[in-house]
Design an enzyme around this catalytic site. Structure first.
Site, PDB file in Angstrom:
ATOM      1  N   ASN A  10       4.019  44.582 -16.305  1.00  9.34           N
ATOM      2  CA  ASN A  10       5.227  44.957 -17.040  1.00  9.34           C
ATOM      3  C   ASN A  10       6.179  43.760 -16.955  1.00  9.34           C
ATOM      4  O   ASN A  10       6.773  43.511 -15.915  1.00  9.34           O
ATOM      5  CB  ASN A  10       5.837  46.209 -16.383  1.00  9.34           C
ATOM      6  CG  ASN A  10       7.178  46.579 -16.972  1.00  9.34           C
ATOM      7  OD1 ASN A  10       7.615  46.014 -17.975  1.00  9.34           O
ATOM      8  ND2 ASN A  10       7.845  47.539 -16.340  1.00  9.34           N
ATOM      9  N   TRP A  11       6.287  43.046 -18.056  1.00  8.48           N
ATOM     10  CA  TRP A  11       7.052  41.791 -18.031  1.00  8.48           C
ATOM     11  C   TRP A  11       8.566  42.016 -18.105  1.00  8.48           C
ATOM     12  O   TRP A  11       9.339  41.079 -17.981  1.00  8.48           O
ATOM     13  CB  TRP A  11       6.604  40.876 -19.177  1.00  8.48           C
ATOM     14  CG  TRP A  11       5.182  40.412 -19.056  1.00  8.48           C
ATOM     15  CD1 TRP A  11       4.295  40.698 -18.038  1.00  8.48           C
ATOM     16  CD2 TRP A  11       4.460  39.594 -19.976  1.00  8.48           C
ATOM     17  NE1 TRP A  11       3.083  40.106 -18.287  1.00  8.48           N
ATOM     18  CE2 TRP A  11       3.153  39.419 -19.468  1.00  8.48           C
ATOM     19  CE3 TRP A  11       4.785  38.981 -21.194  1.00  8.48           C
ATOM     20  CZ2 TRP A  11       2.178  38.663 -20.133  1.00  8.48           C
ATOM     21  CZ3 TRP A  11       3.827  38.229 -21.858  1.00  8.48           C
ATOM     22  CH2 TRP A  11       2.542  38.070 -21.335  1.00  8.48           C
ATOM     23  N   LYS A  12       8.963  43.252 -18.359  1.00 10.12           N
ATOM     24  CA  LYS A  12      10.393  43.605 -18.448  1.00 10.12           C
ATOM     25  C   LYS A  12      11.121  42.644 -19.410  1.00 10.12           C
ATOM     26  O   LYS A  12      10.514  42.183 -20.376  1.00 10.12           O
ATOM     27  CB  LYS A  12      11.017  43.650 -17.050  1.00 10.12           C
ATOM     28  CG  LYS A  12      10.211  44.576 -16.116  1.00 10.12           C
ATOM     29  CD  LYS A  12      10.912  44.938 -14.850  1.00 10.12           C
ATOM     30  CE  LYS A  12       9.999  45.840 -14.018  1.00 10.12           C
ATOM     31  NZ  LYS A  12      10.632  46.332 -12.813  1.00 10.12           N
ATOM     32  N   HIS A  94       9.930  54.855 -17.712  1.00  9.54           N
ATOM     33  CA  HIS A  94      10.090  53.870 -16.633  1.00  9.54           C
ATOM     34  C   HIS A  94      11.440  54.093 -15.950  1.00  9.54           C
ATOM     35  O   HIS A  94      12.429  54.443 -16.598  1.00  9.54           O
ATOM     36  CB  HIS A  94       9.990  52.440 -17.188  1.00  9.54           C
ATOM     37  CG  HIS A  94       9.934  51.433 -16.084  1.00  9.54           C
ATOM     38  ND1 HIS A  94      11.063  50.991 -15.443  1.00  9.54           N
ATOM     39  CD2 HIS A  94       8.891  50.839 -15.469  1.00  9.54           C
ATOM     40  CE1 HIS A  94      10.711  50.141 -14.483  1.00  9.54           C
ATOM     41  NE2 HIS A  94       9.399  50.032 -14.481  1.00  9.54           N
ATOM     42  N   GLU A  96      13.689  52.193 -14.982  1.00  9.63           N
ATOM     43  CA  GLU A  96      14.843  51.465 -15.521  1.00  9.63           C
ATOM     44  C   GLU A  96      15.344  52.117 -16.811  1.00  9.63           C
ATOM     45  O   GLU A  96      16.535  52.079 -17.114  1.00  9.63           O
ATOM     46  CB  GLU A  96      14.473  49.988 -15.706  1.00  9.63           C
ATOM     47  CG  GLU A  96      14.421  49.290 -14.346  1.00  9.63           C
ATOM     48  CD  GLU A  96      13.333  48.260 -14.173  1.00  9.63           C
ATOM     49  OE1 GLU A  96      12.824  47.738 -15.185  1.00  9.63           O
ATOM     50  OE2 GLU A  96      12.951  47.987 -13.018  1.00  9.63           O
ATOM     51  N   GLU A 165       5.811  55.497  -9.511  1.00  6.93           N
ATOM     52  CA  GLU A 165       6.614  54.348  -9.082  1.00  6.93           C
ATOM     53  C   GLU A 165       7.862  54.845  -8.357  1.00  6.93           C
ATOM     54  O   GLU A 165       8.868  55.178  -9.003  1.00  6.93           O
ATOM     55  CB  GLU A 165       7.051  53.526 -10.298  1.00  6.93           C
ATOM     56  CG  GLU A 165       5.920  52.951 -11.098  1.00  6.93           C
ATOM     57  CD  GLU A 165       6.404  51.767 -11.917  1.00  6.93           C
ATOM     58  OE1 GLU A 165       5.932  50.662 -11.660  1.00  6.93           O
ATOM     59  OE2 GLU A 165       7.262  51.946 -12.782  1.00  6.93           O
ATOM     60  N   GLY A 171      11.027  46.411  -7.468  1.00  5.97           N
ATOM     61  CA  GLY A 171      11.787  45.168  -7.455  1.00  5.97           C
ATOM     62  C   GLY A 171      12.542  44.933  -6.155  1.00  5.97           C
ATOM     63  O   GLY A 171      13.404  44.063  -6.075  1.00  5.97           O
ATOM     64  N   SER A 201       6.790  46.956  -6.250  1.00  3.77           N
ATOM     65  CA  SER A 201       6.586  45.791  -5.378  1.00  3.77           C
ATOM     66  C   SER A 201       5.123  45.587  -4.994  1.00  3.77           C
ATOM     67  O   SER A 201       4.831  45.211  -3.850  1.00  3.77           O
ATOM     68  CB  SER A 201       7.473  45.876  -4.127  1.00  3.77           C
ATOM     69  OG  SER A 201       8.840  45.834  -4.495  1.00  3.77           O
ATOM     70  N   GLY A 223       7.347  42.162 -11.011  1.00 10.92           N
ATOM     71  CA  GLY A 223       7.590  40.775 -10.617  1.00 10.92           C
ATOM     72  C   GLY A 223       6.328  39.933 -10.463  1.00 10.92           C
ATOM     73  O   GLY A 223       6.251  38.814 -10.977  1.00 10.92           O
TER      74      GLY A 223
HETATM   75  P1  PGA Z   1       7.969  45.506  -9.386  1.00 12.86           P
HETATM   76  O1  PGA Z   1       8.138  46.420 -10.724  1.00 12.86           O
HETATM   77  O2  PGA Z   1       6.487  45.252  -9.231  1.00 12.86           O
HETATM   78  O3  PGA Z   1       8.750  44.258  -9.664  1.00 12.86           O
HETATM   79  O4  PGA Z   1       8.509  46.309  -8.262  1.00 12.86           O
HETATM   80  C1  PGA Z   1       7.241  47.466 -11.004  1.00 12.86           C
HETATM   81  C2  PGA Z   1       7.686  48.188 -12.249  1.00 12.86           C
HETATM   82  O5  PGA Z   1       8.891  48.349 -12.463  1.00 12.86           O
HETATM   83  O6  PGA Z   1       6.853  48.621 -13.073  1.00 12.86           O
END
Ligand code: PGA
Length: 241
Positions: A10-12, A94, A96, A165, A171, A201, A223
């Site tokens: 997931n490149w966000k 997600h 976020e 998640e 993150g 993470s 990340g």
């Molecule tokens: P992260 O993100 O690996 O940076 O914790 C995971 C995600 O939000 O899908």
């Protein structure tokens, strides 16, 4: 893990067009056999990344969408548009989108069903916040978030994947212990017999321990998916577990 593992990057809201193409190229070179690999670039790079990955086994998807097919919805992107540029899956729910962009459970459910009805695979994300975990509410929160989906309207279960998640692990560098994640995954599978991938993470250092748990079917990686070697190491951990 009995199913083919599924590892998704997931490149966000990261990358330029050039770096997105370089990352896609690096990921396709590092993708081991026996693992289904996917990447979710920002909307504006999906088309180019699909072109870059043509002829490879790496799937390209989106991080979000809108549930309407077309019309006066300024700034939104429909599932039809995602299909048109070659996306094959889309994330919904997600954390976020839930907690930073304040999407409601109703909106998230509509998006998930629009993705499914449009013929793409839904990766529906669930997970509790830190205060919910501390209050012992993890399983209740997850069950409520799964209720955003109507199983009666999903007759092709191959196009639904759940991503567990925990919000406190995304993150932050904090990861759920393999045992904690396994319990949540087992609970999700007791409600819905679908692949459940873990996110929060995930790094090369912890991927092996997490992915060797029997109910963890892959990873959703933020990340560490922005660096081809880290992502390849996580995919390799999935292929051997
Ligand atoms: P992260 O993100 O690996 O940076 O914790 C995971 C995600 O939000 O899908």
């Amino acid at each position: 893990m009995s199913r083919t593992p599924f590892v998704v990057g997931n490149w966000k809201m990261n990358m330029t067009k050039r770096s997105a193409l370089d990352l896609a190229d690096g990921i396709s070179r590092g993708a081991p056999k026996g693992v289904q690999v996917g990447v979710a670039p920002p909307f504006v790079y999906i088309d180019a990344v699909v072109g870059e990955l043509a002829g490879t086994a790496v799937a390209v998807g989106a991080q979000d969408c809108y549930f309407e097919k077309s019309g006066a919805f300024t700034g939104e992107v429909s599932v039809e548009m995602l299909k048109d540029v070659g996306a094959s899956f889309c994330l919904t729910g997600h954390s976020e989108r839930r907690h930073v962009l304040h999407e409601s459970p109703d909106l998230i459910g509509r998006k998930a069903h629009a993705v499914y009805d449009g013929g793409l695979t839904v990766i529906h994300c669930v997970g509790e916040k830190l205060d919910e975990r501390d209050a012992g509410q993890t399983l209740t929160v997850v069950e409520n978030q799964l209720d955003e989906l109507d199983p009666k309207r999903i007759d092709d279960p191959n196009r639904l994947v759940i991503a567990y998640e925990p919000v406190w692990a995304i993150g932050t560098g904090r990861t759920a212990t393999p045992e904690f994640a396994e319990e949540a995954h087992g609970f999700i599978k007791s409600l819905l017999d679908r692949p459940v991938i873990y996110g929060g993470s995930v790094k090369p250092e912890n991927a092996g321990d997490l992915l060797s748990q029997p109910s963890i079917d892959g990873a959703l990686v933020g990340g560490a998916s922005l660096e081809p070697d880290s992502f390849a190491a996580i995919c390799s951990a999935a292929s051997t577990s």
